[in-house]
Design a protein around this motif. Structure first.
Motif, PDB file in Angstrom:
ATOM      1  N   TRP A  64       0.842  -1.199   0.000  1.00 12.24           N
ATOM      2  CA  TRP A  64       0.000   0.000   0.000  1.00 12.24           C
ATOM      3  C   TRP A  64       0.877   1.249   0.000  1.00 12.24           C
ATOM      4  CZ3 TRP A  64      -5.397   0.197   2.444  1.00 12.24           C
ATOM      5  CH2 TRP A  64      -6.045  -1.046   2.310  1.00 12.24           C
ATOM      6  N   ILE A  65       0.400   2.282  -0.665  1.00 16.74           N
ATOM      7  CA  ILE A  65       1.064   3.591  -0.643  1.00 16.74           C
ATOM      8  C   ILE A  65       0.018   4.588  -0.162  1.00 16.74           C
ATOM      9  CG2 ILE A  65       2.094   5.412  -2.056  1.00 16.74           C
ATOM     10  CD1 ILE A  65       2.934   3.068  -4.005  1.00 16.74           C
ATOM     11  N   ALA A  66       0.347   5.331   0.885  1.00 17.99           N
ATOM     12  CA  ALA A  66      -0.621   6.278   1.438  1.00 17.99           C
ATOM     13  C   ALA A  66       0.078   7.584   1.797  1.00 17.99           C
ATOM     14  CB  ALA A  66      -1.297   5.700   2.671  1.00 17.99           C
ATOM     15  N   PRO A  67      -0.598   8.715   1.568  1.00 20.25           N
ATOM     16  CA  PRO A  67       0.004   9.996   1.965  1.00 20.25           C
ATOM     17  C   PRO A  67       0.106  10.093   3.481  1.00 20.25           C
ATOM     18  CG  PRO A  67      -2.257  10.322   1.207  1.00 20.25           C
ATOM     19  CD  PRO A  67      -1.932   8.879   0.968  1.00 20.25           C
ATOM     20  N   LYS A  68       1.149  10.785   3.954  1.00 27.97           N
ATOM     21  CA  LYS A  68       1.330  10.912   5.399  1.00 27.97           C
ATOM     22  C   LYS A  68       0.255  11.802   6.023  1.00 27.97           C
ATOM     23  CE  LYS A  68       6.214   9.953   5.676  1.00 27.97           C
ATOM     24  NZ  LYS A  68       7.564  10.455   6.000  1.00 27.97           N
ATOM     25  N   VAL A  69      -0.155  12.816   5.277  1.00 32.26           N
ATOM     26  CA  VAL A  69      -1.180  13.720   5.790  1.00 32.26           C
ATOM     27  C   VAL A  69      -2.552  13.118   5.479  1.00 32.26           C
ATOM     28  CG1 VAL A  69      -2.174  16.033   5.630  1.00 32.26           C
ATOM     29  CG2 VAL A  69       0.307  15.714   5.495  1.00 32.26           C
ATOM     30  N   GLU A  70      -3.376  12.986   6.501  1.00 34.46           N
ATOM     31  CA  GLU A  70      -4.681  12.368   6.297  1.00 34.46           C
ATOM     32  C   GLU A  70      -5.727  13.389   5.867  1.00 34.46           C
ATOM     33  OE1 GLU A  70      -5.909   9.766   9.391  1.00 34.46           O
ATOM     34  OE2 GLU A  70      -3.987   8.718   9.427  1.00 34.46           O
ATOM     35  N   GLY A  71      -6.833  12.886   5.371  1.00 35.38           N
ATOM     36  CA  GLY A  71      -7.981  13.746   5.088  1.00 35.38           C
ATOM     37  C   GLY A  71      -8.115  14.195   3.649  1.00 35.38           C
ATOM     38  N   SER A  72      -7.237  13.716   2.763  1.00 32.82           N
ATOM     39  CA  SER A  72      -7.332  14.173   1.369  1.00 32.82           C
ATOM     40  C   SER A  72      -7.883  13.076   0.459  1.00 32.82           C
ATOM     41  CB  SER A  72      -5.964  14.625   0.871  1.00 32.82           C
ATOM     42  OG  SER A  72      -5.057  13.554   0.885  1.00 32.82           O
ATOM     43  N   LYS A  73      -8.347  13.511  -0.717  1.00 32.52           N
ATOM     44  CA  LYS A  73      -8.737  12.586  -1.777  1.00 32.52           C
ATOM     45  C   LYS A  73      -7.644  12.586  -2.827  1.00 32.52           C
ATOM     46  CE  LYS A  73     -13.303  12.757  -2.796  1.00 32.52           C
ATOM     47  NZ  LYS A  73     -14.590  13.405  -3.194  1.00 32.52           N
ATOM     48  N   PHE A  74      -7.586  11.544  -3.626  1.00 28.75           N
ATOM     49  CA  PHE A  74      -6.529  11.460  -4.636  1.00 28.75           C
ATOM     50  C   PHE A  74      -6.517  12.690  -5.543  1.00 28.75           C
ATOM     51  CE2 PHE A  74      -5.278  10.275  -9.001  1.00 28.75           C
ATOM     52  CZ  PHE A  74      -3.916  10.125  -8.763  1.00 28.75           C
ATOM     53  N   GLY A  75      -7.702  13.199  -5.851  1.00 28.89           N
ATOM     54  CA  GLY A  75      -7.815  14.357  -6.737  1.00 28.89           C
ATOM     55  C   GLY A  75      -7.157  15.618  -6.194  1.00 28.89           C
ATOM     56  N   ASP A  76      -6.851  15.628  -4.896  1.00 33.13           N
ATOM     57  CA  ASP A  76      -6.189  16.803  -4.295  1.00 33.13           C
ATOM     58  C   ASP A  76      -4.689  16.817  -4.532  1.00 33.13           C
ATOM     59  OD1 ASP A  76      -8.687  17.386  -3.180  1.00 33.13           O
ATOM     60  OD2 ASP A  76      -8.254  16.270  -1.334  1.00 33.13           O
ATOM     61  N   THR A  77      -4.128  15.728  -5.027  1.00 33.63           N
ATOM     62  CA  THR A  77      -2.669  15.608  -5.119  1.00 33.63           C
ATOM     63  C   THR A  77      -2.113  16.532  -6.201  1.00 33.63           C
ATOM     64  OG1 THR A  77      -3.056  13.278  -4.614  1.00 33.63           O
ATOM     65  CG2 THR A  77      -0.801  13.905  -5.194  1.00 33.63           C
ATOM     66  N   GLU A  78      -1.126  17.328  -5.822  1.00 36.55           N
ATOM     67  CA  GLU A  78      -0.596  18.326  -6.758  1.00 36.55           C
ATOM     68  C   GLU A  78       0.914  18.427  -6.697  1.00 36.55           C
ATOM     69  OE1 GLU A  78      -2.804  21.863  -5.479  1.00 36.55           O
ATOM     70  OE2 GLU A  78      -3.904  21.685  -7.387  1.00 36.55           O
ATOM     71  N   GLY A  79       1.476  19.048  -7.731  1.00 34.81           N
ATOM     72  CA  GLY A  79       2.871  19.503  -7.769  1.00 34.81           C
ATOM     73  C   GLY A  79       3.885  18.452  -7.386  1.00 34.81           C
ATOM     74  N   GLU A  80       4.719  18.821  -6.397  1.00 37.03           N
ATOM     75  CA  GLU A  80       5.820  17.965  -5.976  1.00 37.03           C
ATOM     76  C   GLU A  80       5.325  16.618  -5.441  1.00 37.03           C
ATOM     77  OE1 GLU A  80       9.379  19.869  -3.779  1.00 37.03           O
ATOM     78  OE2 GLU A  80       8.344  18.659  -2.274  1.00 37.03           O
ATOM     79  N   LYS A  81       4.139  16.647  -4.824  1.00 38.56           N
ATOM     80  CA  LYS A  81       3.600  15.395  -4.279  1.00 38.56           C
ATOM     81  C   LYS A  81       3.312  14.394  -5.397  1.00 38.56           C
ATOM     82  CE  LYS A  81       1.595  17.269  -0.098  1.00 38.56           C
ATOM     83  NZ  LYS A  81       0.408  17.764   0.564  1.00 38.56           N
TER      84      LYS A  81
END
Ligand SMILES: [Zn+2]
Length: 292
Positions: free
Chosen positions: A190-207
């Motif tokens: 599994w790969i998960a962002p460290k910061v919780e509370g977001s949806k995939f569609g929020d992912t931007e830029g360097e992330k």
């Protein structure tokens, strides 16, 4: 037209999609669009030069005019939809190379296309993006691609919520790569962002570019473990078969399931998964194989 059939007792749904049975496979590519002569590898409809063999594109990254060469990532409606909105995201013009072999800049473009199409449909329903890599994982064409489906909000999805981080394989700036204690498949990652509370569609830029490297390294590590014989697989050492999907809701994650085993009667009859590899051991192996 897809029909959703409820099982009232279990709150589960089945999709009846009869048109799916007409989809092409590798031995029957002539049926894709008989009026079009296909020039790419073995007449593949996803190869550059064969743009007319698919329905008109809805999105592209790259130069050139719509439905002509020049694209780097191309998105078209699926000719054989499961749901009313069903798109194919063609990973690159290359007929062979997928995430694990493409330049990381191209993987970033792929994830950008996922993100943009997620956003384009987010208001319409539950947006699921998934990839079947290898014929044994359910792909009907080998040209690397992912798919996006939109499922009405009133349909209950039997999807997993994000599992707690455990057995970390890679601790990156923005993401954890890990093998959850609750892993249903051997070497599930599994790969998960460290910061919780977001949806995939929020992912931007360097992330997003960071995620490209993280996803690529995870797949390379799993493949290397298989090639080195550190994994028992029902497939040959050089036949790499996997699925991944991106969770549709808040607290998103990417779940990679390598297909080192077949599912059989016990699982079908009980709904229980038998995982023959302890996730702790899987994480230890994956951590140890180095990606050069
Ligand atoms: Zn192709």
């Amino acid at each position: 037209m897809a029909t959703y059939v409820p099982d009232v007792k279990t709150q589960r749904w089945v999709i009846i999609a009869p048109g799916r049975k007409f989809r092409p496979n590798e031995s029957d590519l002539g049926s894709v669009a008989p009026q079009v002569s296909l020039r790419g590898t073995k007449g593949c409809p996803f190869c550059a030069g064969n743009e007319k063999a698919t329905p008109p594109e809805v999105y592209r990254i790259g130069i050139g005019e719509s439905n002509a060469v020049g694209w780097q990532v191309r998105v078209v409606p699926n000719l054989y939809p499961i749901t009313d909105t069903h798109e194919v995201i063609i990973h690159s013009p290359d007929d062979q190379k997928d995430i694990e072999d493409l330049p990381v800049a191209q993987v970033t473009r792929i994830l950008t296309a996922y993100r943009d199409r997620y956003r384009a449909h987010d208001a319409d329903g539950q947006v699921l993006i998934f990839c079947n890599h290898g014929l044994a994982a359910g792909a009907s064409l080998k040209h690397p691609h992912a798919q996006l489906v939109v499922i009405p909000r009133q349909i209950n999805l039997d999807a997993l919520y994000r599992e707690p981080v455990a057995n970390v394989v890679e601790d990156n700036t923005y993401f954890y790569t890990y093998c959850p204690d609750f892993s249903q498949w051997p070497f599930e990652v599994w790969i998960a962002p460290k910061v919780e509370g977001s949806k995939f569609g929020d992912t931007e830029g360097e992330k997003l570019s960071d995620l490209a490297g993280v996803l690529q390294r995870a797949l390379i590590k799993i493949r290397l473990a298989q090639r080195k014989g550190l994994v028992h697989s029902v497939h040959d050492k050089d036949v790499f078969v996997y699925n991944y999907y991106i969770y549709h809701g808040t607290n998103w994650y990417i779940r990679i399931t390598p297909r080192f085993i077949h599912r059989a009667g016990f699982e079908l009859g009980t709904g229980l998964s038998v995982n023959v590899v302890d996730p702790k051991e899987a994480a230890r192996v994956l951590k140890a194989v180095s990606v050069s």
